[in-house]
Structure formats: C-alpha cells, structure tokens
Design an enzyme around this catalytic site. Structure first.
Site, short mmCIF file in Angstrom:
data_model
loop_
_atom_site.label_atom_id
_atom_site.label_comp_id
_atom_site.label_asym_id
_atom_site.label_seq_id
_atom_site.Cartn_x
_atom_site.Cartn_y
_atom_site.Cartn_z
N GLY A 124 0.76 -1.19 0.27
CA GLY A 124 0.01 0.10 0.09
C GLY A 124 0.96 1.22 -0.11
N GLN A 180 3.19 9.91 1.42
CA GLN A 180 4.29 9.36 1.30
C GLN A 180 5.40 9.83 0.05
OE1 GLN A 180 2.65 5.20 2.12
NE2 GLN A 180 4.82 4.93 3.22
N CYS A 184 6.54 -0.53 6.37
CA CYS A 184 6.33 0.64 5.65
C CYS A 184 7.30 1.06 4.95
CB CYS A 184 5.94 1.83 6.79
SG CYS A 184 5.35 3.32 6.08
N LEU A 185 6.72 1.64 3.65
CA LEU A 185 7.85 1.74 2.58
C LEU A 185 8.74 3.39 3.25
CD1 LEU A 185 5.91 1.34 -0.68
CD2 LEU A 185 7.76 0.02 0.23
N HIS A 235 -3.55 0.78 7.97
CA HIS A 235 -2.28 1.66 7.91
C HIS A 235 -2.26 2.83 7.07
CE1 HIS A 235 2.18 0.58 7.56
NE2 HIS A 235 2.07 1.65 6.78
N GLU A 236 -3.08 2.67 5.86
CA GLU A 236 -3.09 3.66 4.99
C GLU A 236 -3.61 4.84 5.07
OE1 GLU A 236 -0.62 3.53 2.87
OE2 GLU A 236 -0.19 1.43 3.21
N HIS A 265 -1.95 6.93 7.64
CA HIS A 265 -0.99 7.81 7.11
C HIS A 265 -1.60 9.22 6.74
CE1 HIS A 265 2.92 5.92 6.13
NE2 HIS A 265 2.43 4.89 5.74
#
Ligand code: ZN
Length: 179
Positions: free
Chosen positions: A53, A58, A102-103, A144-145, A148
């Site tokens: 995701g 991000q 997480c990226l 999670h997204e 963000h």
C-alpha cells in the site's frame, strides 16, 4: 490508440523523520486528471517498491488518497484498489496481529494488532461513493494507509522505547544523507 497521453512515473518515497509524514492530509475536492495521474503514479511507485500500500503523503502529496494491492503471491491476478477521501466507519472488537512494514520506514517489521474487520467509505476514481467491508490483511492495509492521511505511523502503536529507537535510527540516516 492510447486513451491516456501521459506516462506513469515512479515518484520518490519520503522517509521518517520527514515532517510531511506527520501532517494531516487535505480532502480531495474534485476528481480530475491530476488525481488520476497521481493515482497511476502511486500504483507505479508502490509496485516498484514491492509494497502492499501507499498513501499520497508518502510521496510528499498531502492529499487524502491511498492505493493498495493486498493480493498475495498465490493469487493469479493483481488486485489494485484506490481510495479517495477514505473514512473508516466501523471497527470490530476482534483484533488480529500482522507483521507490518512501511515504505517510509524501510526494513522495519513489527507485529501490530488492529481490528480484524472494518467498514470503509470512500470515493473511487470514477467519483462514485463506495462502502465496503474488509477483513484480514486488507483491513490492516486500509487502516495503515488511512493512518498515513492523519499523520499517524505504525510505529506509533509500539512501546515508546521501541518507537524512539527506530526514530533515532532514521534521524541518523537522514543526517548522513544531508551531510
Ligand atoms: Zn506506511
């Protein structure tokens, strides 16, 4: 003939402690070509980075847009989902733990417990309002997204000690990159 004249491009992913990752993102007011380009680029960036995701902040875009693909390797097809202005309207009591990464916090994997079943309301790329339920990995992914978009990161669910250790590590890396 190609329907779209632009090419998708991979954007740069930002890392903690970048302050944009701690900023509340703005709702999308109009779904126009810019939003379509943003979403295409987000998918391209996510697939290239091998993530499940990606949220717009991000890549430094403070808009309420997330993309996901939670299909696993056994699934034959990709399952890309884009959500604009997502809002979680129900959280189950039951929880489930997944090892999350997480990226924007590369190479850190931690088990995080979250509600197992949720309901989410969002606008899709055609401007249609969708309401659906999700469970398992997809429910974790969505939570999670959406976090963000509110400046929240999965490390915020860890103990203060663990979180501070991770943040310090990335502060050091950022200084090294800057220096
Ligand atoms: Zn993330």
């Amino acid at each position: 003939m190609e329907e779209r004249i632009y090419n998708m491009s991979v954007r740069n992913i930002i890392y903690i402690p970048d302050k944009r990752l701690r900023t509340v993102a703005e709702p999308v007011a109009e779904i126009n070509k810019d939003i379509h380009i943003l979403i295409d680029d987000m998918f391209e960036t996510m697939y290239k980075a091998l993530g499940f995701g990606l949220a717009a902040p991000q890549i430094g875009v403070l808009k309420r847009v997330i993309v996901m693909d939670c299909s696993d390797e056994e699934d034959e097809k990709q399952d890309p989902i884009a959500m604009i202005n997502p809002e979680i309207t129900f959280f189950s009591e039951e929880k489930r733990a997944y090892k999350e990464g997480c990226l924007s916090i590369p190479e850190i994997l931690e088990e995080i417990e979250r509600p197992d079943n949720i309901r989410v309301k969002y606008t899709n790329i055609d401007g249609k309002i969708i309401e659906r339920e999700a469970d398992g990995l997809l429910a974790t992914c969505i939570q999670h997204e959406v976090d963000h978009l509110n400046g929240k990161l999965f490390i915020d669910y860890l103990s203060r000690l663990k979180r501070d250790r991770i943040i310090k590590k990335f502060q050091k890396l950022a200084r090294r990159r800057a220096g």
